[in-house]
Scaffold this active site. Structure first.
Site, short mmCIF file in Angstrom:
data_model
loop_
_atom_site.label_atom_id
_atom_site.label_comp_id
_atom_site.label_asym_id
_atom_site.label_seq_id
_atom_site.Cartn_x
_atom_site.Cartn_y
_atom_site.Cartn_z
N CYS A 106 0.86 -1.20 0.00
CA CYS A 106 0.00 0.00 0.00
C CYS A 106 0.88 1.24 0.00
O CYS A 106 1.55 1.51 -0.98
CB CYS A 106 -0.98 -0.03 1.17
SG CYS A 106 -0.20 -0.27 2.77
N SER A 107 0.91 1.98 1.12
CA SER A 107 1.73 3.19 1.16
C SER A 107 2.11 3.57 2.58
O SER A 107 2.20 4.74 2.91
CB SER A 107 0.97 4.35 0.50
OG SER A 107 -0.26 4.57 1.18
N CYS A 108 2.33 2.59 3.43
CA CYS A 108 2.64 2.86 4.84
C CYS A 108 4.00 3.54 4.98
O CYS A 108 4.95 3.21 4.29
CB CYS A 108 2.66 1.56 5.63
SG CYS A 108 1.06 0.76 5.73
#
Length: 199
Positions: A106-108
């Site tokens: 995702c984009s953590c």
């Protein structure tokens, strides 16, 4: 038989507003929760926080040791805690090693010290390519590293929130922490750039 057509979907903003109204009617949103969370995202989560952490590590050897050993505890000394800040791991760069962060799922990121992720970090292209062709991706982003520099890509997980501790550039001897922090950007903290003394 006539084919059924689905109803057109309302714009996202209208759907979000309708959801908020429904939750408000059921009294499921605590007083001030949305305002406080908005402030957290827009004001408190800031890459300037990570820059302060890096600057301290550059001038304080004991703090640097703590940051490498337990990034979460080191960041807590500045009050940088909360969601996505529970498992901060600092990756130390050297003149011959460049660490780069990605979240392939995702984009953590470590929000309290990096801020919210930039659009390019969330893109499928970055998430897929930086793992396979990191040197090319960094070059396209403006960081052209010689072959003698090893590049290590670190994939964020539920138990790790990385930040890069960059190598302190030459020519910054005697600088204050504030001035040192001014050359540490979000891109530097992610590892796709290096701090420059003449920035």
């Amino acid at each position: 038989m006539r084919a059924e057509h689905p109803l057109p979907m309302a714009p996202i903003a209208r759907r979000a507003h309708a959801l908020k109204e429904a939750l408000d009617r059921k009294k499921l949103i605590p007083e001030g929760f949305i305002e406080n969370f908005t402030k957290l995202m827009e004001v408190d989560w800031d890459p300037a926080n990570g820059a302060r952490v890096v600057a301290r590590a550059w001038v304080d050897p004991a703090f640097r040791t703590l940051l490498i050993k337990d990034g979460t505890r080191a960041c807590e000394q500045f009050g940088y805690t909360g969601p996505q800040g529970e498992y901060i791991v600092a990756l130390e760069n050297t003149p011959t090693l460049q660490n780069v962060i990605v979240c392939t799922l995702c984009s953590c990121t470590a929000w309290p010290v990096l801020g919210l992720p930039p659009d390019w970090y969330k893109s499928f292209e970055y998430r897929s390519r930086v793992v396979r062709e990191s040197r090319s991706v960094l070059r396209e982003m403006g960081l052209d590293l010689p072959e003698s520099v090893e590049i290590k890509v670190w994939d964020t997980t539920a138990e790790t929130r990385y930040m890069v501790l960059p190598f302190r550039p030459a020519g910054t001897e005697g600088w204050s922490e504030e001035k040192l922090a001014s050359i540490v950007t979000k891109d530097v903290l992610i590892g796709v750039a290096r701090p420059l003394a003449n920035a």
